[in-house]
Structures are given as structure tokens and as C-alpha cells.
Design an enzyme around this catalytic site. Sequence first.
Site, PDB file in Angstrom:
ATOM      1  N   ASP A   8      71.813 -17.029  29.288  1.00  0.00           N
ATOM      2  CA  ASP A   8      71.976 -17.233  30.092  1.00  0.00           C
ATOM      3  C   ASP A   8      71.165 -16.099  31.352  1.00  0.00           C
ATOM      4  OD1 ASP A   8      71.189 -18.712  31.991  1.00  0.00           O
ATOM      5  OD2 ASP A   8      72.778 -19.635  32.407  1.00  0.00           O
ATOM      6  N   LYS A  70      65.722 -12.374  39.587  1.00  0.00           N
ATOM      7  CA  LYS A  70      64.737 -13.361  38.906  1.00  0.00           C
ATOM      8  C   LYS A  70      63.761 -13.090  39.864  1.00  0.00           C
ATOM      9  CE  LYS A  70      65.819 -17.883  35.481  1.00  0.00           C
ATOM     10  NZ  LYS A  70      67.153 -18.217  35.395  1.00  0.00           N
ATOM     11  N   GLU A 147      65.689 -23.186  29.705  1.00  0.00           N
ATOM     12  CA  GLU A 147      67.058 -23.981  30.459  1.00  0.00           C
ATOM     13  C   GLU A 147      67.774 -25.324  29.442  1.00  0.00           C
ATOM     14  OE1 GLU A 147      67.160 -21.829  33.940  1.00  0.00           O
ATOM     15  OE2 GLU A 147      66.923 -19.796  33.441  1.00  0.00           O
ATOM     16  N   ASP A 169      68.918 -29.703  36.396  1.00  0.00           N
ATOM     17  CA  ASP A 169      68.793 -27.618  36.554  1.00  0.00           C
ATOM     18  C   ASP A 169      68.974 -28.027  38.366  1.00  0.00           C
ATOM     19  OD1 ASP A 169      70.258 -25.635  36.431  1.00  0.00           O
ATOM     20  OD2 ASP A 169      69.293 -25.055  34.646  1.00  0.00           O
TER      21      ASP A 169
END
Length: 587
Positions: A8, A70, A147, A169
Site C-alpha cells: 500500500d 503520491k 485500494e 477510503d
Amino acid sequence: MSRVIGIDLGTTNSCVAVLEGDQPVIIQNSEGGRTTPSVIAFGKNGERLVGDTAKRQMTVNMDRTITSIKREMGSTYRKSIDGKEYSPQELSAIILSKLKADAESYLGEPVKDAVITVPAYFDDSQRQATKDAGRIAGLNVLRIINEPTSAALAYGLDNGHSQKILVYDLGGGTFDVSVIEIGDNVIEVLATAGDNHLGGDDFDIRLTEYIVEEFRKETKVKLAKDPVAMGRVREAAENAKKELSYQTQTHINLPFISVVKNNPVHLDMTISRETFNHITEDLVDRTAGPVNQALRDAGIAARELDKVLLVGGSTRIPAVQDKIVGLTGKQLSKSVNPDECVAMGAAIQGSKLSGELMVTNKVNDILLMDVTPLSLSIETLGGVANVIIPRNSPIPTRESKVFTTAANFQKDVEVKVYQGERRFTRDNKLLGNFRLSGIKRAMAGVPQIEVTFDIDANGILKVSAKDLGRGATQQIVITASNNLSEEEIRRAREDAMRYENEANSNQEKIDIKNEAEAYVYKVEKVLADHSGELDKKQAKLIKSDVDYLKKLVCRNDINKMTDIEAGQIKEAYRALKESAAALERYM
Ligand code: AMP
């Protein structure tokens, strides 16, 4: 095939897992943590720090520390350090290399293959960039998975009975929502939606701005101009935010935050949960749109949901939880750890892809069906986006459409590929473009050009075009201009390997130096404590070896130590061990 790890790669924290038997386990990092901060820093001597060590030194080395990389994946962002430009892929690869090394030390064997997760809402170039980051880190990326799907996989492993769940999420930098159906060993994503630029970082920024502004009102000191002070406030803001998830108020105390007329100024402030909720209300509200859209696209009403699964550290914020309950009317499931379940799901998927033969393994029975998050189109006359694959289509998938020319005797056409939901391409994201030339001479509207979109299981797109009149096909792999070319990836991989080798050889030198130094002190102590019992001549010889080694060890700055100098230390250490062998019984 060696073991496959699930990674992850988070905006704020990253996590790595592997399947042991039929259960995923989290791999601890070398510092003993279960998650690793996604922070990279370049020390003054060019050494690289990753994770906790990088995070700890952040406030005093802001301009050489990189956080939330990211958020830049798939963009043209470059970070310049000591004259070298680093792409987001290379920087992410530094984080991945650390996770890989931690996994290797846990497993006691080299790791080659990985499944890496991305937000469901990542577009094509962001996925491609993530895959490239893996390659630069020396990983064979078996699959990129979403994810929320990954979290559902971890959840579904032990809750296999039929149900519809909503995965909410909210991580450090991105927000994803997916509606997922867990059936008889089938995990099917019905719809997904989200916001690539919404996450815990935004809450930190809000709180930082609030603190700075309140401090300015009170003291007239403008902290915004001082990067070190801002770094300290930002760190305190994140901690305060976390505390406010469990307490109704928190205290921020930053002594010596600034200096006014040679007098130190301290920051001392109490912030209530109410204030925090007030200044971040619009951020929480922004999650409603994607939730409603995902439910609409899935064709179900909120009341039909069986569960809401929370993923990502920011779902610990009480106002966020209240919002979800308000939107869905459902109680929230806390059966999975929001920080770990994504990596766990990736490990499950990795094991499945590796085909590890486990007869009784429930993992191998689970079928995963994912979707593409955004519509893919090509530009047609008037800048209109002509959709070829609509959002939420199950992947892998392949779709074709036939187009024609707009002008007489047109010899070539430009095919521009876009991703996004807006009617006009100018509002969507350009993924890439290419020219199909050599079209058969004809009047406008006559040629038939077939454009085919092919999305693989990673959600990555390939486009081909064919002039049906000529029968000739032109295969084109779409690569957005922001992505790295094969040559750039190869070079970045070589750079990374060179750095790894240097870092390893540096580590070896550090180890030799430390070991030699420790041995010198041990021998000196024995010589001092047992001087009466030792043969004088022998003691003198040992002493001279000790002095020589000590001189070498003290002379060398570890960051500048050459291979020859390290060799000299090694040799002198060996010689001392030989001459002092008789003393070992006293050590
Ligand atoms: P993730 O990317 O899932 O690791 O999420 C990281 C984000 O969650 C960061 O912005 C953290 O500040 C945030 N976070 C972690 N713990 C908490 C907490 N207790 N309350 C609020 N936010 C948190």
C-alpha cells in the site's frame, strides 16, 4: 517463484504485507513500525533517508525533504536535489526500495514480485507512473489494484457471505469510495468514485493556516515567512488533528517559535474539536458528492447497503464518521484496521496471482472483478469527448468505435485520448495523442477508421487504430507526455541500483569501522584491567596494534572513507584480533 508482497503505497504512510499460510500479515519495518511514513529526505552528504528517520528530521531540513509525493504521480513535477532532477516515479521508487528491503529482511530471501495498490480514482498516467516506480525499485509489478477493492478483499476473506458494502477510503492525500458486492467467493466492484486531491493533508493545511492566523492576530508575528517555524506548526497541527479524534480539545505548545526584538516568542494555543470541525466542514462535505455518485452508478440505494467499511487514517475524524452515517444511515464497520487492510488485500491478490499452490487456500477461490473509474474518450469535431469506454466498466475490457474524416482527401487523422466525465475534452485529462497517416484518398465521411481501446487488469490503457479501407492496423501504446519513456525508466533503475550498491558498501564500511572501534575499546580495557597477568612483550605488541587501528578509525570520516581506507581498517582489525587472541577469555 519467490514470495509476492502486497504494497500500500500511501500518500502519508505506506505498508507492506505478505501471505503466511492463508492469512495476510503485516511486515514490520526496520524501525519496528507496522507502517512507514512516505517521507524521503536527502541528507547534507547525499545520503537518503526514508520513513521515520526522514520524518524526524523534516523540520530542520525542509527543502531537502519530500512528503506526499503520491499527489504528484503522473504529473510533470520534478524535485531538484544537488543538481539532479527527480521525477515522482523515482522518489516513490526510493520508498518502495525501503519497503522491499524490509520485506527481504523479514522473509530472509530476495523479493522480486509485488502487487501495488492505487486509489481507485487514479487515472491512466498515475497508474502507469506507479507501475514504473515499482520497476525502478527493482520490483516486478504483477498487478496494480485499487485500494478500496484491496480493502474489500481483506475484509471479504473472513466475511464471505453475500453482501453489498461501501468502502469509504479517506487517506492522507486521496479520497475513494467504492460500492462492492461480496458474493459467493466473488468480489465485484459495482461502482467507484472519488477525489484525487482530498485527504488528511488538507485538514492539516487548514489547521496550520488557522493556527498561523490566530497567532498573527495575537502577536502580529507572521510565521508564514519562516519555513522552519511553518514546519513545526504543520507537524503540531497534524498531531492536534489526531488528538481531536479522541479528545474534545487539544493544546498546542511550541516554545521559541519566533524572535521579536531579540525576545523569544512562544506559541501556546488551545483548539477545540468544534473549531476544528468548523474550519474543515467543507472538506468533509466534499466527500458527499462521490458517495452519492458511486451509489447512483451502482444502481442501489444507501438503505440496500449491508455495511460501510472505513479505510484510511482520516476516517478516524469524528466529523467524517458522522458524515458517513448521515449519508448512508448505516452503522460503521470497524472490523478491519484502516491503516493495514489495503496492504493485506494486496498480499492476498499477490499470492493468488503467483499461483502459489495451496489446495485448501480460500484465497485461490476468490474472484476479483474491478472497474475503470473514469470514462475514456477520443476528441471529435468541436472538441467533444466521444466516450469509448464509460466509467465503471468492468476490467479488463476492450471496446471499438468507427470514426471518419471531416475533410475531403484527408490523409491523416489525429487521435487524442482523454479521461474524464466532462462533455468537452478541454475539461478532461489528455492521456496522449497520435497520428494515423496513410488513409486511403476519399471524400469526407467515407474512410472508416476503427479506434480500439484496450484496458488491462491494471486499469492501464492501450489504443490502436485501423483504416478499414486499407486494412492496415496501426498499434499505438498511449503514453502520456508526463510519463517516463522506457529509456528514462532504464536509466532511473540503473541510478537506483548504483545508489543501492553505494549505500550497501557504505553500510559495510560503517559496520567495519564500528566493529573495529568496539574491539579496540574492549582490548584496551582488558590491557588496563589485567596488566599484571599479561606477558609484557606480548602486551606491548598488542598495544601497538591497538594504537595503529585506533589511528585509522579516528582518522576516517565515514562519509568520505574510500574503499582503500576501509580495507586498511579491515586489515588492521584482523591483525589486532590475531595478536589479541589470548585476551579473548577476559572479554
Ligand atoms: P493513510 O494514507 O491511510 O495512512 O492516512 C494517513 C492520514 O490519516 C494522515 O493525514 C493522518 O494524519 C491521518 N490520521 C491518522 N490517524 C488519525 C487520527 N487519529 N485522526 C485523524 N486523522 C488521522
